[in-house]
Scaffold this active site. Structure first.
Site, PDB file in Angstrom:
ATOM      1  N   GLY A   1      -5.025   6.252   4.044  1.00 28.32           N
ATOM      2  CA  GLY A   1      -4.809   6.170   5.493  1.00 28.32           C
ATOM      3  C   GLY A   1      -3.433   6.653   5.904  1.00 28.32           C
ATOM      4  O   GLY A   1      -2.750   7.357   5.143  1.00 28.32           O
ATOM      5  N   ASP A   2      -3.034   6.247   7.101  1.00 32.08           N
ATOM      6  CA  ASP A   2      -1.751   6.697   7.649  1.00 32.08           C
ATOM      7  C   ASP A   2      -0.567   6.205   6.816  1.00 32.08           C
ATOM      8  O   ASP A   2       0.454   6.888   6.708  1.00 32.08           O
ATOM      9  CB  ASP A   2      -1.597   6.195   9.093  1.00 32.08           C
ATOM     10  CG  ASP A   2      -2.655   6.791  10.000  1.00 32.08           C
ATOM     11  OD1 ASP A   2      -3.076   7.936   9.751  1.00 32.08           O
ATOM     12  OD2 ASP A   2      -3.079   6.096  10.948  1.00 32.08           O
TER      13      ASP A   2
ATOM     14  N   GLU B   1       3.870   7.436   3.095  1.00 31.31           N
ATOM     15  CA  GLU B   1       4.548   7.311   1.793  1.00 31.31           C
ATOM     16  C   GLU B   1       4.830   8.702   1.218  1.00 31.31           C
ATOM     17  O   GLU B   1       5.921   8.981   0.708  1.00 31.31           O
ATOM     18  CB  GLU B   1       3.645   6.506   0.855  1.00 31.31           C
ATOM     19  CG  GLU B   1       4.376   5.968  -0.343  1.00 31.31           C
ATOM     20  CD  GLU B   1       3.458   5.175  -1.259  1.00 31.31           C
ATOM     21  OE1 GLU B   1       3.328   5.578  -2.421  1.00 31.31           O
ATOM     22  OE2 GLU B   1       2.891   4.155  -0.829  1.00 31.31           O
TER      23      GLU B   1
ATOM     24  N   ASN C   1       3.898   2.398  -3.206  1.00 28.45           N
ATOM     25  CA  ASN C   1       5.033   3.264  -3.576  1.00 28.45           C
ATOM     26  C   ASN C   1       4.897   3.941  -4.937  1.00 28.45           C
ATOM     27  O   ASN C   1       5.848   4.556  -5.415  1.00 28.45           O
ATOM     28  CB  ASN C   1       6.381   2.518  -3.497  1.00 28.45           C
ATOM     29  CG  ASN C   1       6.670   2.129  -2.068  1.00 28.45           C
ATOM     30  OD1 ASN C   1       6.315   2.863  -1.145  1.00 28.45           O
ATOM     31  ND2 ASN C   1       7.287   0.972  -1.864  1.00 28.45           N
TER      32      ASN C   1
ATOM     33  N   ASN D   1      -5.312   6.270  -3.013  1.00 29.34           N
ATOM     34  CA  ASN D   1      -5.047   4.832  -2.886  1.00 29.34           C
ATOM     35  C   ASN D   1      -6.408   4.116  -2.944  1.00 29.34           C
ATOM     36  O   ASN D   1      -7.191   4.202  -2.005  1.00 29.34           O
ATOM     37  CB  ASN D   1      -4.342   4.553  -1.552  1.00 29.34           C
ATOM     38  CG  ASN D   1      -4.105   3.066  -1.341  1.00 29.34           C
ATOM     39  OD1 ASN D   1      -4.555   2.233  -2.128  1.00 29.34           O
ATOM     40  ND2 ASN D   1      -3.393   2.733  -0.267  1.00 29.34           N
ATOM     41  N   PRO D   2      -6.699   3.430  -4.034  1.00 31.83           N
ATOM     42  CA  PRO D   2      -8.041   2.839  -4.164  1.00 31.83           C
ATOM     43  C   PRO D   2      -8.248   1.647  -3.233  1.00 31.83           C
ATOM     44  O   PRO D   2      -9.378   1.183  -3.091  1.00 31.83           O
ATOM     45  CB  PRO D   2      -8.094   2.406  -5.637  1.00 31.83           C
ATOM     46  CG  PRO D   2      -6.668   2.217  -6.041  1.00 31.83           C
ATOM     47  CD  PRO D   2      -5.844   3.142  -5.196  1.00 31.83           C
TER      48      PRO D   2
ATOM     49  N   HIS E   1       0.004   0.733  -7.431  1.00 24.80           N
ATOM     50  CA  HIS E   1       0.734  -0.201  -6.572  1.00 24.80           C
ATOM     51  C   HIS E   1       1.325   0.572  -5.404  1.00 24.80           C
ATOM     52  O   HIS E   1       1.374   1.815  -5.432  1.00 24.80           O
ATOM     53  CB  HIS E   1       1.848  -0.915  -7.363  1.00 24.80           C
ATOM     54  CG  HIS E   1       2.740   0.058  -8.097  1.00 24.80           C
ATOM     55  ND1 HIS E   1       3.804   0.678  -7.491  1.00 24.80           N
ATOM     56  CD2 HIS E   1       2.692   0.545  -9.364  1.00 24.80           C
ATOM     57  CE1 HIS E   1       4.387   1.495  -8.367  1.00 24.80           C
ATOM     58  NE2 HIS E   1       3.725   1.431  -9.508  1.00 24.80           N
TER      59      HIS E   1
HETATM   60  N1  LIG Z   1      -2.677   0.879  -5.548  1.00 22.30           N
HETATM   61  C1  LIG Z   1      -2.127   0.333  -4.460  1.00 22.30           C
HETATM   62  N2  LIG Z   1      -2.105  -1.004  -4.303  1.00 22.30           N
HETATM   63  C2  LIG Z   1      -1.590  -1.568  -3.189  1.00 22.30           C
HETATM   64  N3  LIG Z   1      -1.024  -0.867  -2.185  1.00 22.30           N
HETATM   65  C3  LIG Z   1      -1.019   0.460  -2.283  1.00 22.30           C
HETATM   66  C4  LIG Z   1      -1.565   1.134  -3.430  1.00 22.30           C
HETATM   67  N4  LIG Z   1      -1.419   2.461  -3.248  1.00 22.30           N
HETATM   68  C5  LIG Z   1      -0.796   2.628  -2.061  1.00 22.30           C
HETATM   69  N5  LIG Z   1      -0.549   1.441  -1.479  1.00 22.30           N
HETATM   70  C6  LIG Z   1       0.075   1.156  -0.165  1.00 22.30           C
HETATM   71  O1  LIG Z   1      -0.939   0.768   0.751  1.00 22.30           O
HETATM   72  C7  LIG Z   1      -0.473   1.016   2.078  1.00 22.30           C
HETATM   73  C8  LIG Z   1      -1.631   1.229   3.027  1.00 22.30           C
HETATM   74  O2  LIG Z   1      -2.426   2.241   2.569  1.00 22.30           O
HETATM   75  P1  LIG Z   1      -3.285   3.205   3.475  1.00 22.30           P
HETATM   76  O3  LIG Z   1      -2.506   3.692   4.601  1.00 22.30           O
HETATM   77  O4  LIG Z   1      -3.852   4.220   2.557  1.00 22.30           O
HETATM   78  O5  LIG Z   1      -4.497   2.292   3.974  1.00 22.30           O
HETATM   79  P2  LIG Z   1      -4.754   1.449   5.277  1.00 22.30           P
HETATM   80  O6  LIG Z   1      -3.570   0.623   5.597  1.00 22.30           O
HETATM   81  O7  LIG Z   1      -6.042   0.761   5.056  1.00 22.30           O
HETATM   82  O8  LIG Z   1      -4.992   2.534   6.380  1.00 22.30           O
HETATM   83  P3  LIG Z   1      -4.171   2.917   7.723  1.00 22.30           P
HETATM   84  O9  LIG Z   1      -2.753   3.143   7.310  1.00 22.30           O
HETATM   85  O10 LIG Z   1      -4.844   4.189   8.183  1.00 22.30           O
HETATM   86  O11 LIG Z   1      -4.303   1.807   8.702  1.00 22.30           O
HETATM   87  C9  LIG Z   1       0.408   2.223   1.961  1.00 22.30           C
HETATM   88  O12 LIG Z   1       1.574   2.006   2.705  1.00 22.30           O
HETATM   89  C10 LIG Z   1       0.711   2.367   0.476  1.00 22.30           C
HETATM   90  O13 LIG Z   1       2.097   2.316   0.223  1.00 22.30           O
HETATM   91  C1  LIG Z   2     -10.242  -3.898  24.173  1.00 18.42           C
HETATM   92  C2  LIG Z   2     -10.158  -2.778  23.247  1.00 18.42           C
HETATM   93  C3  LIG Z   2      -8.761  -2.305  23.036  1.00 18.42           C
HETATM   94  C4  LIG Z   2      -8.682  -1.174  22.077  1.00 18.42           C
HETATM   95  C5  LIG Z   2      -7.352  -0.520  22.107  1.00 18.42           C
HETATM   96  C6  LIG Z   2      -7.348   0.613  21.167  1.00 18.42           C
HETATM   97  C7  LIG Z   2      -6.070   1.364  21.136  1.00 18.42           C
HETATM   98  C8  LIG Z   2      -5.997   2.059  19.847  1.00 18.42           C
HETATM   99  C9  LIG Z   2      -4.798   2.931  19.676  1.00 18.42           C
HETATM  100  C10 LIG Z   2      -4.616   3.156  18.225  1.00 18.42           C
HETATM  101  C11 LIG Z   2      -3.451   3.979  17.910  1.00 18.42           C
HETATM  102  C12 LIG Z   2      -3.246   4.037  16.436  1.00 18.42           C
HETATM  103  C13 LIG Z   2      -1.960   4.608  16.083  1.00 18.42           C
HETATM  104  C14 LIG Z   2      -1.730   4.597  14.610  1.00 18.42           C
HETATM  105  C15 LIG Z   2      -1.159   3.643  13.987  1.00 18.42           C
HETATM  106  C16 LIG Z   2      -0.942   3.647  12.501  1.00 18.42           C
HETATM  107  O1  LIG Z   2       0.297   4.194  12.213  1.00 18.42           O
HETATM  108  C17 LIG Z   2      -0.942   2.207  11.993  1.00 18.42           C
HETATM  109  C18 LIG Z   2      -0.860   2.184  10.481  1.00 18.42           C
HETATM  110  O2  LIG Z   2      -1.972   2.717   9.905  1.00 18.42           O
HETATM  111  N1  LIG Z   2      -2.135   1.533  12.428  1.00 18.42           N
HETATM  112  C19 LIG Z   2      -2.086   0.562  13.313  1.00 18.42           C
HETATM  113  O3  LIG Z   2      -1.032   0.140  13.752  1.00 18.42           O
HETATM  114  C20 LIG Z   2      -3.396  -0.048  13.723  1.00 18.42           C
HETATM  115  C21 LIG Z   2      -3.688   0.215  15.166  1.00 18.42           C
HETATM  116  C22 LIG Z   2      -5.017  -0.391  15.494  1.00 18.42           C
HETATM  117  C23 LIG Z   2      -5.239  -0.505  16.935  1.00 18.42           C
HETATM  118  C24 LIG Z   2      -6.430  -1.347  17.281  1.00 18.42           C
END
Ligand SMILES: Nc1ncnc2c1ncn2[C@@H]1O[C@H](COP(=O)(O)OP(=O)(O)OP(=O)(O)O)[C@@H](O)[C@H]1O
Ligand SMILES: CCCCCCCCCCCCC/C=C/[C@@H](O)[C@H](CO)NC(=O)CCCCC
Ligand SMILES: [Ca+2]
Length: 558
Positions: free
Chosen positions: A210-211, A216, A187, A151-152, A185
């Site tokens: 990421g997550d 996905e 999905n 995912n860029p 994109h």
């Molecule tokens: N080329 C793309 N353009 C836009 N969105 C995309 C693309 N490829 C994947 N995605 C979508 O982007 C969403 C977020 O991606 P990703 O989880 O990798 O990054 P993030 O949100 O920055 O990280 P995290 O989930 O760890 O917080 C995914 O749910 C995925 O469906």
């Molecule tokens: C005063 C300082 C307070 C700091 C509190 C920190 C607590 C952090 C707990 C983080 C748990 C992350 C769980 C994972 C969630 C992911 O599925 C989701 C999608 O990528 N990310 C977030 O919801 C993003 C979650 C981002 C949390 C900041």
């Protein structure tokens, strides 16, 4: 490794043994089925038949075969030590070979290192390379062919660069062939996996992101697995079939909690090495239903209230990258919304205190090991299990706990959700693969108290040791939001706008309405009323879990 363990492994039948040069001195090098080990030879004392003999105080040094990546002949003139860049003096012989291996360093990070041995002639050198690589090819858990999705736009948009510069060279070194798809994109990976990819030809799927990206990919794999096995995932309480294909995560996202919680770090090289070595770590997955309709799977955070509102707000700020979570987090903290509803849950038997036990899940984890691993069960055992499950359910009704309250947050996690922001995670003692999830209920409290709770996620203090926080280890739970008396048209259309889709029959959710929304691994769920059930070890990752100790236990010197 303890000396006793070494002595046992040393006794395995020898495959090859020679005296050759290592670090400018002579060493006895031996390969058996589990390790490569060597001892320096005392040059001053010579045996009657002029063999060099091993000095009594020489230390045994070893590499486990499992940690070796590859052996290669060293090109002439290329006797540079890869790590230090220092040239080694080649005393007598110019033929040599390099053994690349993965070494655990500080903070759960792994690095690729190399050792060089020099031989008396080319054929000895070739024999060593061939024998080591032949043994490596017997390690059938190592992937040979991978499908990679990048995912860029994840995190700081570095996914492509991270993969090309830090991961692809390691895959090439290990002779892993790859098909790489840079997604265009959201999905794209899901659709490709479902309709185009010939999944059978791969030993694993790797996602660079990421997550959300991980989610996905596992959705596609799990849909596919259930479809092929004739399992209807819409049926709540249905036993789901675990996915055969392992998934690797190269962290490049904003939270990276699945990667961090399963490897102990969010380091791309570490993840790449776990993939190369063919490590395997199962994880629990929960399925989320609304009535009899399947909504989504969750592996990280299923959060209502604070995290649900934060995610909904942060989605509009995606352009900010990972900082969007900080901004929306502060905003939602100041909003201080709480929501009424009823949580019912089925506790995991006999485990009530465990979310607070501070034991954590450390590899190899005996709790996860003894949890039901369907993959290793015979047909009879599966039948027995199904019977036990239905007996348990018959007596379950009385076992359900019901809590009606006003909540700042309701969080359900199958794993600890450790991540760089919170190294212990939302539930530090949660197990990766025990078939349970931790349900955290944060009742209405003052802003200051809620802040204390949040701050404790970032240090070693116990975030559960507060009167307004309760945590339960559960197998299933349900949530029903308190019905609001009036649902205005304006609220309904605001809700549809926020989640980008009109949901017939669902109440408006999110900040500013009487219902919050669920964030399910970064996706907003359309319904607030949900039923959730955990499935033990449904997905396997290329990871090893979190091992004891933070620095190198991998010292190869005894
Ligand atoms: N080329 C793309 N353009 C836009 N969105 C995309 C693309 N490829 C994947 N995605 C979508 O982007 C969403 C977020 O991606 P990703 O989880 O990798 O990054 P993030 O949100 O920055 O990280 P995290 O989930 O760890 O917080 C995914 O749910 C995925 O469906
Ligand atoms: C005063 C300082 C307070 C700091 C509190 C920190 C607590 C952090 C707990 C983080 C748990 C992350 C769980 C994972 C969630 C992911 O599925 C989701 C999608 O990528 N990310 C977030 O919801 C993003 C979650 C981002 C949390 C900041
Ligand atoms: Ca679990």
């Amino acid at each position: 490794m303890l000396l006793q363990e070494f002595s046992v492994l040393e006794k395995q039948p020898t495959l090859l043994s020679s005296q050759l040069f290592y670090r400018n001195s002579v060493a006895d090098l031996t390969l058996n089925r589990v390790m490569l080990f060597w001892k320096r030879v005392d040059m001053s004392r010579r045996h009657a038949r002029s063999f060099l003999c091993v000095s009594k105080d020489a230390k045994n040094t070893f590499l486990l075969l499992n940690d070796i990546i590859v052996a290669r002949e060293t090109e002439e003139g290329g006797q540079k030590n890869k790590q230090g860049g220092k040239k080694e003096k080649v005393p007598l012989h110019s033929y040599g070979f390099t053994v690349s291996y993965a070494d655990r360093t500080k903070h759960h990070r792994w690095r690729c290192k190399a050792l060089m041995f020099h031989c008396k002639d080319k054929s000895q050198c070739q024999q060593w390379v061939q024998t080591i690589n032949d043994q490596l090819s017997l390690l059938c858990s190592r992937p040979k062919r991978l499908l990679v999705y990048i995912n860029p736009y994840s995190g700081k948009r570095l996914g492509k660069r991270i993969y090309e510069q830090r991961v692809a060279p390691l895959f090439a070194q290990a002779s892993i062939s790859t098909d790489v798809i840079v997604t265009k994109h959201a999905n794209h990976a899901r659709d490709h996996l479902e309709t185009e990819a010939d999944v059978e030809q791969y030993d694993g799927v790797v996602c660079v992101g990421g997550d959300g990206m991980f989610s996905e990919i596992i959705h596609s794999l799990l849909y596919r697995t259930q479809r092929v096995s004739g399992v209807d995932h819409h049926q709540y309480d249905q036993d789901l079939v675990p996915c055969d294909l392992r998934v690797g995560i190269i962290p490049a996202g904003s939270t990276d909690c699945i990667c961090y919680a399963t490897t102990g770090t969010n380091d791309p090289v570490t993840s790449a090495l776990h993939i190369v070595l063919g490590d395997s770590q199962p994880i629990d997955v929960s399925s989320v239903h609304h009535n009899n309709t399947f909504l989504r799977y969750s592996t990280s955070l299923l959060g209502y209230g604070f995290y649900g509102d934060m995610l909904m707000d942060s989605e509009r700020k995606r352009w900010m990258g990972p900082a969007r979570y900080d901004l929306s987090g502060v905003k939602m903290f100041l909003n201080h919304h709480y929501y009424k509803g009823t949580v019912s849950f089925l506790p995991a038997e006999g485990n009530l205190e465990f979310p607070k036990d501070k034991m954590g899940c450390r590899s190899p984890c005996h709790i996860c090991k003894t949890s039901v691993n369907r993959l290793s069960l015979s047909g009879d055992q599966v039948c027995e299990m199904a019977k036990e499950k239905s007996d348990r359910e018959m007596s379950d009704d009385g076992a359900w706990h019901v809590i009606r309250g006003t909540f700042l947050a309701i969080n359900a996690v199958c794993i600890s959700c450790a991540c760089p922001r919170s190294p212990g995670g939302l539930s530090p003692s949660a197990h990766l693969a025990d078939g349970t999830m931790d349900l955290i209920l944060v009742h209405r409290a003052s802003r200051l108290d809620f802040l204390r709770h949040l701050i404790r996620h970032t240090n070693k203090d116990d975030q559960f040791n507060l009167s307004f926080v309760e945590v339960h280890r559960v197998r299933q739970f349900r949530f029903a939001p308190e019905q609001s008396d009036v649902t205005s048209e304006a609220e309904l259309s605001e809700c549809s706008r926020k989640i980008g889709t009109a949901q017939v029959g669902s109440a408006p959710t999110g900040p500013g309405t009487s219902h919050s929304s669920w964030s399910c691994d970064g996706e907003i769920l359309p319904q607030a009323a949900i039923q959730v059930s955990v499935h033990c070890q449904l997905v396997k990752l290329f990871a090893r879990g979190i091992e004891w100790g933070s620095s190198s236990t991998h010292s190869h010197c005894l």
